[in-house]
Design an enzyme around this catalytic site. Structure first.
Site, PDB file in Angstrom:
ATOM      1  N   GLU A  63       0.714  -1.175   0.022  1.00 51.47           N
ATOM      2  CA  GLU A  63      -0.016  -0.114  -0.160  1.00 51.47           C
ATOM      3  C   GLU A  63       0.633   1.229   0.035  1.00 51.47           C
ATOM      4  O   GLU A  63       0.963   2.193   0.968  1.00 51.47           O
ATOM      5  CB  GLU A  63      -0.977   0.097   1.166  1.00 51.47           C
ATOM      6  CG  GLU A  63      -2.082  -0.928   0.996  1.00 51.47           C
ATOM      7  CD  GLU A  63      -3.082  -1.104   2.164  1.00 51.47           C
ATOM      8  OE1 GLU A  63      -3.094  -0.473   3.061  1.00 51.47           O
ATOM      9  OE2 GLU A  63      -4.212  -1.679   2.035  1.00 51.47           O
ATOM     10  N   GLU A  91      -5.457  -8.362  -1.324  1.00 48.32           N
ATOM     11  CA  GLU A  91      -6.174  -8.120  -0.070  1.00 48.32           C
ATOM     12  C   GLU A  91      -7.516  -7.812  -0.329  1.00 48.32           C
ATOM     13  O   GLU A  91      -7.940  -6.954  -1.255  1.00 48.32           O
ATOM     14  CB  GLU A  91      -5.497  -7.212   0.815  1.00 48.32           C
ATOM     15  CG  GLU A  91      -4.242  -7.270   1.369  1.00 48.32           C
ATOM     16  CD  GLU A  91      -3.845  -6.256   2.426  1.00 48.32           C
ATOM     17  OE1 GLU A  91      -4.796  -5.613   3.038  1.00 48.32           O
ATOM     18  OE2 GLU A  91      -2.437  -6.045   2.466  1.00 48.32           O
TER      19      GLU A  91
HETATM   20  C1  BG6 Z   1      -4.460  -3.063   4.520  1.00 49.66           C
HETATM   21  C2  BG6 Z   1      -3.052  -3.575   5.152  1.00 49.66           C
HETATM   22  O1  BG6 Z   1      -4.745  -1.869   4.761  1.00 49.66           O
HETATM   23  O2  BG6 Z   1      -5.653  -3.461   5.342  1.00 49.66           O
HETATM   24  C3  BG6 Z   1      -2.991  -4.735   6.166  1.00 49.66           C
HETATM   25  O3  BG6 Z   1      -2.397  -4.017   4.276  1.00 49.66           O
HETATM   26  C4  BG6 Z   1      -4.310  -4.543   7.172  1.00 49.66           C
HETATM   27  O4  BG6 Z   1      -1.940  -4.789   6.754  1.00 49.66           O
HETATM   28  C5  BG6 Z   1      -5.487  -4.637   6.186  1.00 49.66           C
HETATM   29  O5  BG6 Z   1      -4.232  -5.428   8.095  1.00 49.66           O
HETATM   30  C6  BG6 Z   1      -6.832  -4.610   7.154  1.00 49.66           C
HETATM   31  O6  BG6 Z   1      -7.044  -3.518   7.996  1.00 49.66           O
HETATM   32  P1  BG6 Z   1      -7.249  -3.784   9.552  1.00 49.66           P
HETATM   33  O7  BG6 Z   1      -6.809  -2.560  10.046  1.00 49.66           O
HETATM   34  O8  BG6 Z   1      -8.498  -4.246   9.548  1.00 49.66           O
HETATM   35  O9  BG6 Z   1      -6.103  -4.892  10.022  1.00 49.66           O
END
Ligand code: BG6
Length: 484
Positions: A176, A382
């Site tokens: 990111e 993701e």
């Molecule tokens: C993304 C990141 O922004 O979202 C991850 O690359 C992160 O590291 C994921 O864990 C989900 O966000 P969160 O805050 O729910 O863990």
């Protein structure tokens, strides 16, 4: 006709700082993430310059994947993963970041892990830096604000490409990277230490033009480091495929008022294309000059920078996608929560318990948008639903809401492929429960695999399959045909 191409990379994703633990094991140095305390949706995580006695820092133990990696990879293999996205903790390889020789114990750990994955037929997809870097580099060099960090990163990346040649061929340079476009990215992404201890995850309303210049220059240095790494990766092994990784920031204009549409377009530019253009096309987008002017930013261009960016364009575009946002120029429009992307409440969408607006169709929209802009293969690295999982009376975890979320997103992926999008793979986030990046919680779970640990660090860390485990196994076995 099959909806997903043969060889589609189904898998899952994690990050070292959120799952490994072992924060001082085998010579590992101190990472930026090791200085963030636990938090909740209402209580922000705190940054502390010194590690406080008695304070809970979730990354120090996390889910101890450092000690459980064999068991965890076996579970991923049981689900049929074709790929597993993981990151390397920079500080296991170069504990301070500026050493000339790597830490052999750290290199050996990842070698064992990759070899085990190979035995199980899982292709690694490795993020070189995922929201962590050596704390020493931040304290002594100012993080990415100092150009010499480019050389430290290049040495680190070169070490990985050399050491794991033949074991790893898919790489992502920075997680990111567009997080550096936002003030909260200062610490998490760019390693710029806060002036004092305290909450780090929020927009900094006091950011000055000087702070902004630092931030944009630090990001420029990351672009240069990424481009150099891409070039070296190809030189070391022509089989290597290196991608960028962008937080997919889909913004709709709230109404058909042209002001809302222009505002949304600018969010898309700032939130996606600013970084995407540099990493995929090797040059800043035409709108960048307007942004620098408005932000009062002077970029520290040096001779050769433009050529470096052009020579190190990525092979594919990867991104995270969780939600969409709405942009309004009407100050009265209601606000909705979200850790990274705030915006206005969209009446057509529902939000998760953490206020992230769930928008599967937006994924199809985004895939079409970036593919038609860049025409390089895409990968969703993701996606997922952070939710509270309660054990049912029969002792199991029936996470039907998670299955529903993933199913709807996969359906939209299939439609995007029909639209002509070249999609390489899909690695849902937190395939095993891990520490939340934004809140530091364990309670916000994404996994197919439950890990026994709570927000305060209690639990015996044992692993258990949730209902989504068998469901995803079937999805992979049928190459996305059976989503029932
Ligand atoms: C993304 C990141 O922004 O979202 C991850 O690359 C992160 O590291 C994921 O864990 C989900 O966000 P969160 O805050 O729910 O863990």
């Amino acid at each position: 006709m099959a909806r997903f191409p043969e060889g589609f990379l189904w898998g899952g994703a994690t990050a070292a700082n959120q799952c490994e633990g072992g924060w001082q094991a085998d010579g590992k140095g101190d990472s930026t993430s090791d200085h963030l305390t636990g938090g909740t949706v209402d209580t922000p995580r705190r940054y502390t310059h010194d590690i406080e006695e008695g304070t809970y820092y979730p990354s120090h133990e996390a889910i101890d994947m450092y000690g459980h990696y064999l068991e965890d990879i076996d579970l991923f293999a049981e689900m049929g993963f074709k790929t597993y996205r993981l990151s390397i903790n920079w500080t296991r390889i170069f504990p301070h970041g500026d050493e000339t020789e790597p830490n052999q114990a750290g290199l050996a750990y990842y070698k064992r892990l990759f070899e085990h994955m190979k035995e199980k037929g899982i292709e690694p997809l490795v993020t070189i830096s995922h929201y962590e870097m050596p704390f020493y580099l931040c304290d002594n060099y100012g993080g990415w604000t100092d150009r010499c960090v480019i050389d430290f990163y290049v040495r680190y990346a070169t070490t990985l490409f050399t050491e794991y040649k033949g074991l790893v061929k898919y790489w992502l340079t920075f997680n990111e990277i567009n997080c550096g476009m936002m003030a909260f990215g200062d610490y998490m992404s760019l390693g710029i230490l806060p002036k004092q201890d305290g909450p780090t995850m929020f927009h900094n309303p006091n950011e000055t033009a000087e702070d902004r210049t630092k931030r944009f220059c630090a990001l420029h240095h990351q672009f240069l480091a990424s481009a150099k790494a891409v070039k070296i990766a190809h030189e070391i092994d022509p089989e290597n495929k290196v991608g960028c990784m962008i937080a997919g920031n889909l913004a709709y204009g709230y109404t058909c008022n042209p002001d809302d549409q222009i505002a949304a377009q600018q969010v898309m530019q700032q939130g996606n294309y600013y970084c995407g253009d540099v990493q995929v096309r090797g040059e800043y987008a035409p709108f960048a000059k307007r942004m620098w002017k408005e932000a009062g930013v002077e970029l520290d261009w040096e001779p050769g920078d433009a050529e470096t960016l052009k020579e190190g364009t990525v092979d594919f575009y990867s991104f995270s996608y969780y939600m969409s946002s709405c942009v309004s120029t009407d100050p009265e429009a209601t606000k909705t929560a979200g850790n990274v992307f705030s915006g206005v409440k969209n009446p057509y969408l529902e939000a998760s318990d953490w206020g992230w607006q769930i928008d599967p169709k937006g994924l199809r929209w985004y895939l079409n948008d970036v593919y038609n802009r860049y025409r390089v293969p895409l990968m969703i690295v993701e996606n997922g639903l952070g939710a509270v999982d309660e054990r049912a009376e029969d002792g199991k975890f029936h996470d039907t809401y998670r299955i529903d979320y993933l199913r709807k997103h996969i359906e939209q992926m299939a439609l995007a492929i029909e639209d002509g999008v070249d999609l390489m793979g899909y690695t849902p986030w937190g395939c095993i429960d891990l520490v939340s990046a934004s809140t530091g919680e364990m309670k916000k779970r994404y996994g197919f695999i439950y890990v026994d640990k709570d927000n305060d660090g209690n639990g015996d860390l044992h692993r258990e399959k949730k209902d989504s485990f068998d469901w995803y196994k079937k999805v992979i076995a049928t190459n996305g045909e059976d989503l029932a």
